[in-house]
Motif scaffolding. Structure first.
Motif, PDB file in Angstrom:
ATOM      1  N   LEU A  14       0.828  -1.201   0.000  1.00  0.00           N
ATOM      2  CA  LEU A  14       0.000   0.000   0.000  1.00  0.00           C
ATOM      3  C   LEU A  14       0.863   1.252   0.000  1.00  0.00           C
ATOM      4  O   LEU A  14       0.645   2.171  -0.796  1.00  0.00           O
ATOM      5  CB  LEU A  14      -0.927  -0.007   1.212  1.00  0.00           C
ATOM      6  CG  LEU A  14      -1.749   1.265   1.425  1.00  0.00           C
ATOM      7  CD1 LEU A  14      -2.765   1.441   0.314  1.00  0.00           C
ATOM      8  CD2 LEU A  14      -2.421   1.237   2.778  1.00  0.00           C
ATOM      9  N   LYS A  18       1.109   4.133  -2.877  1.00  0.00           N
ATOM     10  CA  LYS A  18       0.812   5.534  -2.618  1.00  0.00           C
ATOM     11  C   LYS A  18       2.029   6.419  -2.894  1.00  0.00           C
ATOM     12  O   LYS A  18       1.896   7.521  -3.432  1.00  0.00           O
ATOM     13  CB  LYS A  18       0.331   5.724  -1.183  1.00  0.00           C
ATOM     14  CG  LYS A  18      -1.073   5.221  -0.959  1.00  0.00           C
ATOM     15  CD  LYS A  18      -1.533   5.551   0.444  1.00  0.00           C
ATOM     16  CE  LYS A  18      -2.972   5.186   0.615  1.00  0.00           C
ATOM     17  NZ  LYS A  18      -3.879   6.266   0.271  1.00  0.00           N
ATOM     18  N   GLN A  21       2.472   6.730  -6.663  1.00  0.00           N
ATOM     19  CA  GLN A  21       1.427   7.584  -7.227  1.00  0.00           C
ATOM     20  C   GLN A  21       1.738   9.053  -6.997  1.00  0.00           C
ATOM     21  O   GLN A  21       1.608   9.876  -7.893  1.00  0.00           O
ATOM     22  CB  GLN A  21       0.066   7.221  -6.628  1.00  0.00           C
ATOM     23  CG  GLN A  21      -1.116   7.895  -7.285  1.00  0.00           C
ATOM     24  CD  GLN A  21      -1.489   9.213  -6.663  1.00  0.00           C
ATOM     25  OE1 GLN A  21      -1.197   9.479  -5.506  1.00  0.00           O
ATOM     26  NE2 GLN A  21      -2.119  10.056  -7.444  1.00  0.00           N
ATOM     27  N   SER A  22       2.191   9.388  -5.805  1.00  0.00           N
ATOM     28  CA  SER A  22       2.487  10.795  -5.528  1.00  0.00           C
ATOM     29  C   SER A  22       3.773  11.255  -6.211  1.00  0.00           C
ATOM     30  O   SER A  22       3.863  12.397  -6.654  1.00  0.00           O
ATOM     31  CB  SER A  22       2.561  11.042  -4.023  1.00  0.00           C
ATOM     32  OG  SER A  22       3.722  10.495  -3.483  1.00  0.00           O
ATOM     33  N   PRO A  27      -2.693   9.373 -12.417  1.00  0.00           N
ATOM     34  CA  PRO A  27      -4.109   9.592 -12.096  1.00  0.00           C
ATOM     35  C   PRO A  27      -4.776   8.381 -11.438  1.00  0.00           C
ATOM     36  O   PRO A  27      -5.952   8.432 -11.109  1.00  0.00           O
ATOM     37  CB  PRO A  27      -4.731   9.872 -13.462  1.00  0.00           C
ATOM     38  CG  PRO A  27      -3.859   9.158 -14.430  1.00  0.00           C
ATOM     39  CD  PRO A  27      -2.474   9.228 -13.854  1.00  0.00           C
ATOM     40  N   ILE A  28      -4.040   7.302 -11.246  1.00  0.00           N
ATOM     41  CA  ILE A  28      -4.569   6.089 -10.623  1.00  0.00           C
ATOM     42  C   ILE A  28      -4.332   6.195  -9.119  1.00  0.00           C
ATOM     43  O   ILE A  28      -3.241   6.579  -8.685  1.00  0.00           O
ATOM     44  CB  ILE A  28      -3.859   4.838 -11.190  1.00  0.00           C
ATOM     45  CG1 ILE A  28      -4.030   4.771 -12.704  1.00  0.00           C
ATOM     46  CG2 ILE A  28      -4.376   3.576 -10.544  1.00  0.00           C
ATOM     47  CD1 ILE A  28      -3.161   3.733 -13.366  1.00  0.00           C
ATOM     48  N   PRO A  29      -5.334   5.860  -8.289  1.00  0.00           N
ATOM     49  CA  PRO A  29      -5.126   5.924  -6.835  1.00  0.00           C
ATOM     50  C   PRO A  29      -3.991   5.016  -6.382  1.00  0.00           C
ATOM     51  O   PRO A  29      -3.776   3.927  -6.921  1.00  0.00           O
ATOM     52  CB  PRO A  29      -6.460   5.441  -6.264  1.00  0.00           C
ATOM     53  CG  PRO A  29      -7.450   5.630  -7.351  1.00  0.00           C
ATOM     54  CD  PRO A  29      -6.706   5.478  -8.629  1.00  0.00           C
ATOM     55  N   GLY A  30      -3.267   5.463  -5.367  1.00  0.00           N
ATOM     56  CA  GLY A  30      -2.131   4.704  -4.854  1.00  0.00           C
ATOM     57  C   GLY A  30      -2.525   3.355  -4.294  1.00  0.00           C
ATOM     58  O   GLY A  30      -1.754   2.396  -4.363  1.00  0.00           O
ATOM     59  N   SER A  31      -3.727   3.256  -3.732  1.00  0.00           N
ATOM     60  CA  SER A  31      -4.169   1.971  -3.190  1.00  0.00           C
ATOM     61  C   SER A  31      -4.359   0.943  -4.301  1.00  0.00           C
ATOM     62  O   SER A  31      -4.077  -0.241  -4.114  1.00  0.00           O
ATOM     63  CB  SER A  31      -5.459   2.151  -2.406  1.00  0.00           C
ATOM     64  OG  SER A  31      -6.460   2.714  -3.227  1.00  0.00           O
ATOM     65  N   ILE A  32      -4.801   1.394  -5.462  1.00  0.00           N
ATOM     66  CA  ILE A  32      -4.960   0.482  -6.608  1.00  0.00           C
ATOM     67  C   ILE A  32      -3.586   0.048  -7.112  1.00  0.00           C
ATOM     68  O   ILE A  32      -3.379  -1.120  -7.448  1.00  0.00           O
ATOM     69  CB  ILE A  32      -5.769   1.149  -7.738  1.00  0.00           C
ATOM     70  CG1 ILE A  32      -7.152   1.563  -7.236  1.00  0.00           C
ATOM     71  CG2 ILE A  32      -5.867   0.257  -8.956  1.00  0.00           C
ATOM     72  CD1 ILE A  32      -8.027   0.424  -6.803  1.00  0.00           C
TER      73      ILE A  32
END
Length: 112
Positions: A14, A18, A21-22, A27-32
């Protein structure tokens, strides 16, 4: 001990998702991304399924409790939801129809 290992692996995936992603601004959530990373590690055999199985069983068992904050948030913004109920309803129906159409076409082509 198995719970500690399971939750550690899940949380590491996780946090890596995240973080990526940051850092990358995806544009995809970090949890995904973290879930896809965990799936990739399991598929590649780098992590064995029994290492995370105990933690996953606990999360699934108490999944209903994880939806309580979402329900409270919906109740908190009920006026905003009711003001936009028509667009929400139309987008829900439209996206469902698109999914039904794509599944129907895919199943039709698979049958050939």
């Amino acid at each position: 001990m198995s719970y500690l290992r399971a939750f550690s692996i899940i949380l590491i995936c996780l946090f890596l998702g995240k973080s990526s992603q940051s850092l990358l601004g995806l544009p995809i959530p970090g949890s995904i991304i973290g879930m896809l990373l965990l799936f990739g590690l399991l598929s590649a055999g780098l992590i064995r399924a029994n290492w995370v199985q105990s933690g996953c069983h606990i999360l699934i068992r108490y999944m209903a409790l994880l939806f309580v904050p979402v329900g409270v948030g919906l109740m908190d913004h009920l006026s905003l939801i009711s003001a936009n109920s028509l667009p929400i309803l139309l987008s829900t129906i439209g996206s469902s129809l698109v999914v039904f159409l794509v599944i129907g076409v895919a199943a039709h082509h698979k049958e050939k």
